[in-house]
Design a protein around this motif. Structure first.
Motif, PDB file in Angstrom:
ATOM      1  N   VAL A   1       0.837  -1.204   0.000  1.00  0.00           N
ATOM      2  CA  VAL A   1       0.000   0.000   0.000  1.00  0.00           C
ATOM      3  C   VAL A   1       0.868   1.249   0.000  1.00  0.00           C
ATOM      4  CG1 VAL A   1      -1.581   1.377   1.403  1.00  0.00           C
ATOM      5  CG2 VAL A   1      -2.024  -1.054   1.059  1.00  0.00           C
ATOM      6  N   LEU A   2       1.887   1.273   0.837  1.00  0.00           N
ATOM      7  CA  LEU A   2       2.772   2.443   0.918  1.00  0.00           C
ATOM      8  C   LEU A   2       3.505   2.676  -0.391  1.00  0.00           C
ATOM      9  CD1 LEU A   2       4.266   1.944   4.512  1.00  0.00           C
ATOM     10  CD2 LEU A   2       2.492   3.563   3.795  1.00  0.00           C
ATOM     11  N   ARG A   3       3.953   1.608  -1.033  1.00  0.00           N
ATOM     12  CA  ARG A   3       4.661   1.747  -2.313  1.00  0.00           C
ATOM     13  C   ARG A   3       3.717   2.195  -3.421  1.00  0.00           C
ATOM     14  NH1 ARG A   3       9.006  -2.535  -4.068  1.00  0.00           N
ATOM     15  NH2 ARG A   3       9.900  -0.642  -4.934  1.00  0.00           N
ATOM     16  N   LYS A   4       2.525   1.595  -3.472  1.00  0.00           N
ATOM     17  CA  LYS A   4       1.564   1.938  -4.529  1.00  0.00           C
ATOM     18  C   LYS A   4       1.050   3.368  -4.386  1.00  0.00           C
ATOM     19  CE  LYS A   4      -0.202  -0.564  -7.170  1.00  0.00           C
ATOM     20  NZ  LYS A   4       0.066  -0.833  -8.601  1.00  0.00           N
ATOM     21  N   SER A   5       0.992   3.854  -3.151  1.00  0.00           N
ATOM     22  CA  SER A   5       0.487   5.214  -2.916  1.00  0.00           C
ATOM     23  C   SER A   5       1.591   6.261  -2.992  1.00  0.00           C
ATOM     24  CB  SER A   5      -0.194   5.291  -1.548  1.00  0.00           C
ATOM     25  OG  SER A   5       0.728   4.972  -0.514  1.00  0.00           O
ATOM     26  N   GLY A   6       2.832   5.828  -3.202  1.00  0.00           N
ATOM     27  CA  GLY A   6       3.942   6.761  -3.328  1.00  0.00           C
ATOM     28  C   GLY A   6       4.502   7.260  -2.012  1.00  0.00           C
ATOM     29  N   LEU A   7       4.070   6.652  -0.898  1.00  0.00           N
ATOM     30  CA  LEU A   7       4.531   7.092   0.415  1.00  0.00           C
ATOM     31  C   LEU A   7       5.823   6.398   0.841  1.00  0.00           C
ATOM     32  CD1 LEU A   7       1.102   7.160   2.302  1.00  0.00           C
ATOM     33  CD2 LEU A   7       2.379   9.108   1.354  1.00  0.00           C
ATOM     34  N   LEU A   8       6.225   5.389   0.095  1.00  0.00           N
ATOM     35  CA  LEU A   8       7.449   4.658   0.422  1.00  0.00           C
ATOM     36  C   LEU A   8       8.272   4.506  -0.851  1.00  0.00           C
ATOM     37  CD1 LEU A   8       8.984   3.148   2.673  1.00  0.00           C
ATOM     38  CD2 LEU A   8       7.801   1.058   1.954  1.00  0.00           C
ATOM     39  N   ASP A   9       9.244   5.387  -1.005  1.00  0.00           N
ATOM     40  CA  ASP A   9      10.098   5.392  -2.203  1.00  0.00           C
ATOM     41  C   ASP A   9      11.419   4.712  -1.862  1.00  0.00           C
ATOM     42  OD1 ASP A   9      11.204   5.823  -4.644  1.00  0.00           O
ATOM     43  OD2 ASP A   9      11.613   7.963  -4.335  1.00  0.00           O
TER      44      ASP A   9
ATOM     45  N   PHE B   1      -4.613  -8.355 -13.602  1.00  0.00           N
ATOM     46  CA  PHE B   1      -4.943  -8.503 -15.018  1.00  0.00           C
ATOM     47  C   PHE B   1      -5.871  -7.390 -15.496  1.00  0.00           C
ATOM     48  CE2 PHE B   1      -3.640 -13.047 -14.468  1.00  0.00           C
ATOM     49  CZ  PHE B   1      -2.710 -13.069 -15.497  1.00  0.00           C
ATOM     50  N   ILE B   2      -6.839  -7.007 -14.682  1.00  0.00           N
ATOM     51  CA  ILE B   2      -7.760  -5.924 -15.043  1.00  0.00           C
ATOM     52  C   ILE B   2      -6.988  -4.624 -15.250  1.00  0.00           C
ATOM     53  CG2 ILE B   2      -9.634  -4.458 -14.179  1.00  0.00           C
ATOM     54  CD1 ILE B   2     -10.813  -6.931 -12.834  1.00  0.00           C
TER      55      ILE B   2
ATOM     56  N   SER C   1      -7.666   1.140 -17.646  1.00  0.00           N
ATOM     57  CA  SER C   1      -7.001   2.267 -16.988  1.00  0.00           C
ATOM     58  C   SER C   1      -7.362   2.363 -15.515  1.00  0.00           C
ATOM     59  CB  SER C   1      -7.396   3.577 -17.692  1.00  0.00           C
ATOM     60  OG  SER C   1      -8.807   3.747 -17.652  1.00  0.00           O
ATOM     61  N   PHE C   2      -8.103   1.378 -15.009  1.00  0.00           N
ATOM     62  CA  PHE C   2      -8.523   1.414 -13.616  1.00  0.00           C
ATOM     63  C   PHE C   2      -7.361   1.075 -12.686  1.00  0.00           C
ATOM     64  CE2 PHE C   2     -12.575   0.181 -15.772  1.00  0.00           C
ATOM     65  CZ  PHE C   2     -13.227   1.377 -15.552  1.00  0.00           C
ATOM     66  N   ASP C   3      -7.252   1.821 -11.590  1.00  0.00           N
ATOM     67  CA  ASP C   3      -6.240   1.557 -10.572  1.00  0.00           C
ATOM     68  C   ASP C   3      -6.971   1.045  -9.330  1.00  0.00           C
ATOM     69  OD1 ASP C   3      -3.993   1.390  -9.076  1.00  0.00           O
ATOM     70  OD2 ASP C   3      -3.701   3.548  -8.815  1.00  0.00           O
ATOM     71  N   LEU C   4      -7.120  -0.280  -9.255  1.00  0.00           N
ATOM     72  CA  LEU C   4      -7.946  -0.886  -8.217  1.00  0.00           C
ATOM     73  C   LEU C   4      -7.150  -1.520  -7.082  1.00  0.00           C
ATOM     74  CD1 LEU C   4     -10.462  -2.755 -10.559  1.00  0.00           C
ATOM     75  CD2 LEU C   4     -10.787  -0.538  -9.471  1.00  0.00           C
ATOM     76  N   MET C   5      -5.904  -1.853  -7.338  1.00  0.00           N
ATOM     77  CA  MET C   5      -5.162  -2.669  -6.388  1.00  0.00           C
ATOM     78  C   MET C   5      -4.984  -1.991  -5.039  1.00  0.00           C
ATOM     79  SD  MET C   5      -1.627  -4.722  -6.990  1.00  0.00           S
ATOM     80  CE  MET C   5      -2.369  -5.391  -8.471  1.00  0.00           C
ATOM     81  N   LEU C   6      -4.614  -0.711  -5.054  1.00  0.00           N
ATOM     82  CA  LEU C   6      -4.407   0.019  -3.812  1.00  0.00           C
ATOM     83  C   LEU C   6      -5.671  -0.015  -2.965  1.00  0.00           C
ATOM     84  CD1 LEU C   6      -2.814   1.885  -1.946  1.00  0.00           C
ATOM     85  CD2 LEU C   6      -3.556   3.816  -3.357  1.00  0.00           C
ATOM     86  N   TYR C   7      -6.824   0.217  -3.599  1.00  0.00           N
ATOM     87  CA  TYR C   7      -8.092   0.267  -2.862  1.00  0.00           C
ATOM     88  C   TYR C   7      -8.480  -1.109  -2.335  1.00  0.00           C
ATOM     89  CZ  TYR C   7      -8.296   4.816  -5.058  1.00  0.00           C
ATOM     90  OH  TYR C   7      -7.987   6.084  -5.471  1.00  0.00           O
TER      91      TYR C   7
END
Length: 257
Positions: free
Chosen positions: A137-145, A218-219, A224-230
């Motif tokens: 979650v932190l990586r996908k949201s850009g909070l952990l670089d 796969f979706i 263009s949907f970004d679903l994984m973080l949610y």
């Protein structure tokens, strides 16, 4: 499913020999969930018989199970579509081997307290996988670089800390359980009473998580949907609620005993 102790997880490929080995090694347990019973147990007996021919020891297979489950968490924190697919694959290999080790022990008559101890370690191996979801979650949201090497070191450190705490606990539990009655977990008792709760348990556990997250990967590749973080955030929220309920239900069970 839970009431039919004579039921076996058969497939159309089974011959009389396979069925005899299933009867010997695949008795239905209250700890069995839908994923292992309807999917992994159908396959596991064939892997078990292969390992019998290779003369692998049950405890060796147990350590292999723990390794692949831990590897699934490491793959998950990489947070790429291909690493997520591998995370699901590694987790299911680890879970499959967790089925195989018990079958192998019963067929070869090598059950032992050490095997029970390693089974507890396998359960503990799932904890870093849950922690890896937070890192994802932190990586996908850009909070952990962080770099791949840095995130690997963080994950390995998590594993070391958890194992340092739980290995002595697992040893003590093994010695205690070997001389105690097999009282059923009150949460498992609730699950056993309803197919609905059985399904919910799978969907809110790691088997369901890895099925859904591969579908989402796969979706995302074709849309263009970004679903994984949610989804991971939703799963973690459900984990907090589920854990709180488990603590409450388990604590209440002592008041009734």
């Amino acid at each position: 499913m839970k009431n039919g102790q004579e039921l076996l997880p058969t497939t159309f490929l089974d011959n009389e020999t396979i069925l005899s080995y299933r009867k010997q090694s695949q008795s239905l347990s209250y700890k069995e969930d839908l994923w292992s019973w309807y999917v992994l147990r159908r396959i596991s007996i064939y892997i078990t018989l292969l390992f019998c021919k290779l003369r692998l020891k049950p405890n060796t297979v147990s350590w292999m199970s723990a390794f692949f489950i831990l590897l699934s968490g490491l793959s998950l924190v990489m947070a790429t579509p291909i690493s997520i697919v591998f995370a699901a694959l590694f987790y299911n290999i680890g879970y499959l081997f967790d089925c195989v080790d018990g079958e192998l022990a019963r067929i070869t008559k090598q059950t032992s307290s050490k095997g029970y101890y390693i089974d507890i370690i396998i359960q503990a191996a799932a904890l870093p996988v849950f922690l890896s979801m937070v890192l994802t979650v932190l990586r996908k949201s850009g909070l952990l670089d962080v770099t791949t090497l840095e995130i690997t070191l963080v994950y390995v450190t998590f594993v070391a800390i958890i194992m340092a705490l739980l290995v002595p606990i697992a040893y003590q539990l093994t010695n205690l359980t070997m001389s105690q009655s097999t009282t059923q977990d009150p949460v498992n008792s609730i699950r056993d009473g309803s197919f609905f709760f059985d399904v919910v348990a799978v969907l809110l556990g790691l088997p369901g998580f890895f099925v859904v997250i591969v579908i989402i990967a796969f979706i995302e590749q074709v849309t263009s949907f970004d679903l994984m973080l949610y989804y991971v955030l939703f799963f973690l929220a459900m984990l907090v609620i589920k854990t709180s309920l488990r603590v409450f239900i388990t604590s209440r069970s002592f008041d009734r005993s």
